[in-house]
Design an enzyme around this catalytic site. Structure first.
Site, short mmCIF file in Angstrom:
data_model
loop_
_atom_site.label_atom_id
_atom_site.label_comp_id
_atom_site.label_asym_id
_atom_site.label_seq_id
_atom_site.Cartn_x
_atom_site.Cartn_y
_atom_site.Cartn_z
N GLU A 185 29.96 36.10 40.22
CA GLU A 185 29.85 36.22 38.75
C GLU A 185 28.38 36.30 38.34
O GLU A 185 28.04 37.01 37.40
CB GLU A 185 30.53 35.03 38.05
CG GLU A 185 32.04 34.90 38.29
CD GLU A 185 32.91 35.82 37.44
OE1 GLU A 185 32.39 36.75 36.80
OE2 GLU A 185 34.15 35.61 37.44
N HIS A 252 41.51 40.93 39.87
CA HIS A 252 42.70 40.17 39.43
C HIS A 252 43.94 40.67 40.16
O HIS A 252 44.82 39.88 40.53
CB HIS A 252 42.90 40.31 37.92
CG HIS A 252 42.03 39.39 37.11
ND1 HIS A 252 41.85 39.52 35.76
CD2 HIS A 252 41.30 38.31 37.47
CE1 HIS A 252 41.04 38.56 35.31
NE2 HIS A 252 40.69 37.82 36.34
P1 NAD Z 1 38.31 26.07 41.18
O1 NAD Z 1 38.38 25.48 39.85
O2 NAD Z 1 39.58 26.26 41.94
O3 NAD Z 1 37.29 25.22 42.05
C1 NAD Z 1 37.08 25.59 43.38
C2 NAD Z 1 37.30 24.45 44.36
O4 NAD Z 1 36.13 23.65 44.39
C3 NAD Z 1 38.46 23.52 44.05
O5 NAD Z 1 39.07 23.18 45.25
C4 NAD Z 1 37.78 22.30 43.45
O6 NAD Z 1 38.51 21.13 43.67
C5 NAD Z 1 36.47 22.28 44.19
N1 NAD Z 1 35.35 21.71 43.46
C6 NAD Z 1 35.01 21.96 42.16
N2 NAD Z 1 33.84 21.38 41.88
C7 NAD Z 1 33.43 20.75 42.98
C8 NAD Z 1 32.28 20.00 43.32
N3 NAD Z 1 31.26 19.86 42.46
N4 NAD Z 1 32.19 19.46 44.55
C9 NAD Z 1 33.19 19.65 45.46
N5 NAD Z 1 34.29 20.40 45.21
C10 NAD Z 1 34.39 20.94 43.99
O7 NAD Z 1 37.63 27.54 41.14
P2 NAD Z 1 36.48 28.21 40.28
O8 NAD Z 1 35.93 29.25 41.15
O9 NAD Z 1 35.58 27.22 39.68
O10 NAD Z 1 37.26 28.89 39.08
C11 NAD Z 1 38.14 29.95 39.28
C12 NAD Z 1 39.04 30.08 38.08
O11 NAD Z 1 38.24 30.35 36.92
C13 NAD Z 1 40.04 31.18 38.18
O12 NAD Z 1 41.30 30.69 37.79
C14 NAD Z 1 39.56 32.21 37.19
O13 NAD Z 1 40.61 32.98 36.66
C15 NAD Z 1 38.92 31.35 36.17
N6 NAD Z 1 37.93 32.04 35.34
C16 NAD Z 1 38.04 31.90 34.00
C17 NAD Z 1 37.13 32.48 33.18
C18 NAD Z 1 37.20 32.27 31.69
O14 NAD Z 1 36.47 32.92 30.96
N7 NAD Z 1 38.01 31.36 31.23
C19 NAD Z 1 36.08 33.24 33.73
C20 NAD Z 1 35.99 33.36 35.11
C21 NAD Z 1 36.93 32.75 35.91
#
Ligand code: NAD
Ligand code: GLY
Length: 360
Positions: A185, A252
């Site tokens: 991103e 996606h």
């Molecule tokens: P996630 O929330 O699944 O987190 C990734 C993993 O890292 C999880 O297993 C979590 O438990 C772990 N984790 C999180 N923080 C941690 C930390 N500090 N230390 C150790 N482990 C940690 O994934 P993500 O990549 O953060 O988010 C992906 C999601 O975001 C998708 O569902 C996507 O569709 C969404 N998204 C939404 C928007 C929006 O504008 N709302 C934009 C981009 C992505």
């Protein structure tokens, strides 16, 4: 600490970026004048690391927090888990004046934000993003929601938080694969709107991968600034905001056909952005040199840039892309690059060109 403002008139809010911010969560919430009762929604993995400091900080500041934890990972972003949160909020008697804190990555932020948008027709919420991806993207801009089996984020709302608190320290416990997924991103922002940021990433990638706090702070703040500007001009994606979806049409689709299991979101959109760059060469005049720079940066960030699909998987991918929210009148719309730093949204691309972009 750096502050970036999301300019949305009476719904404007700050994004605070710095080190040691989680310990001051309570103080930051107290400044917002929110109710006394709150629920921290998190996932089991994040809870292990950060439940205690978050809850302690809130209690010290005079809040009465309850802690709700969900399984970690994309497959937890479901209406079933939203329902489980509603039940707990009701059991703990959270009221209209109460608020929710999303403590976690994008999955927690999207789900908890959707809960906040809908519980009692909407209560306040604060984003405390703990992944790189969530700090630069998902916690900012108010898109909240959950997945359906049929596709990503098909149920949701636009609902802005009152504050986003990005503590750089929490990224230290983030697994390397997740950190790299967040870089997909980060690189996207360079491609869609800032050639200087892209060049900086080419130069400073080793510092970012080493979690150098100064570099992280500058880069995360720049990404948030770009997103805040776009959201400030087009909150509900009537036009401009669509540029944030560069690489997401195919990305996606890949997530959906792999049942949200094989690829992390950042990995899927890395492949999607590389495919979009190949399409851009044919359709919007992206130079071969710029396309090579893009592929090379994703590659150096340790992200996947290619995928081998069977004929059946390709068919499934096209079906999944048809369900994308950007489809209108049955036509799949792409965001394509003209050059690094400039993209154009709403591009209709012939299926043969899309298929070609997925070939290795
Ligand atoms: P996630 O929330 O699944 O987190 C990734 C993993 O890292 C999880 O297993 C979590 O438990 C772990 N984790 C999180 N923080 C941690 C930390 N500090 N230390 C150790 N482990 C940690 O994934 P993500 O990549 O953060 O988010 C992906 C999601 O975001 C998708 O569902 C996507 O569709 C969404 N998204 C939404 C928007 C929006 O504008 N709302 C934009 C981009 C992505
Ligand atoms: N991540 C896309 C958006 O917020 O619009």
């Amino acid at each position: 600490m750096r502050t970036v403002k999301v300019p949305l008139a009476e719904r404007s809010y700050p994004i605070r970026i710095g080190t040691g911010l989680l310990a001051d969560l309570g103080k930051h919430c107290a400044r917002l004048g929110l109710g006394e009762r709150c629920a921290v929604i998190s996932d089991h993995t994040v809870a292990k690391h950060y439940r205690n400091p978050a809850v302690a900080s809130l209690k010290t500041a005079g809040f009465k927090p309850v802690f709700i934890s969900q399984p970690a990972g994309e497959r937890a972003k479901t209406l079933k888990n939203v329902q489980a949160c509603y039940d707990q909020l009701a059991n703990h008697r959270l009221e209209r004046g109460s608020f929710i804190i999303a403590l976690g990555g994008g999955v927690v932020g999207d789900l908890a934000g959707f809960v906040a948008a809908t519980y009692l027709r909407g209560i306040d919420f604060v984003q405390v993003p703990t992944t790189l991806l969530a700090q630069v993207d998902s916690s900012v801009g108010g898109k909240v929601g959950v997945n359906l089996t049929a596709g990503k984020n098909l149920v949701g709302a636009f609902y802005q938080p009152k504050l986003v608190l990005c503590d750089l320290d929490v990224l230290r416990t983030l697994p390397t694969r997740e950190f790299r997924a967040g870089l997909a991103e980060v690189i996207k922002y360079g491609i869609i709107s800032d050639a200087n940021l892209f060049a900086r990433l080419e130069r400073d990638l080793p510092k970012l991968l080493a979690h150098d706090p100064a570099t992280l702070g500058v880069v995360i703040a720049r990404c948030c600034q770009i997103k805040a500007e776009v959201v400030g001009k087009d909150e509900r994606e009537a036009g401009l905001r669509a540029i944030l979806n560069f690489g997401h049409t195919i990305g996606h689709g890949l997530e959906a056909i792999s049942s949200y299991g094989k690829y992390l979101h950042g990995e899927a959109i890395s492949i999607g952005q590389v495919a979009a760059a190949k399409i851009s060469k044919q359709c919007t005049g992206l130079t071969a040199k710029d396309a090579v720079r893009m592929v090379s940066l994703f590659d150096k960030a340790g992200l996947p840039t290619q995928i081998k699909l069977t004929a059946l998987q390709t068919k499934q991918l096209f079906a999944a892309m048809q369900l994308d929210k950007k489809v209108s009148g049955g036509k799949i719309k792409f965001v394509l690059a003209k050059r690094i730093g400039q993209v154009v949204a709403g591009q209709i691309v012939a299926p043969a060109i899309i298929r070609q972009s997925l070939k290795q």
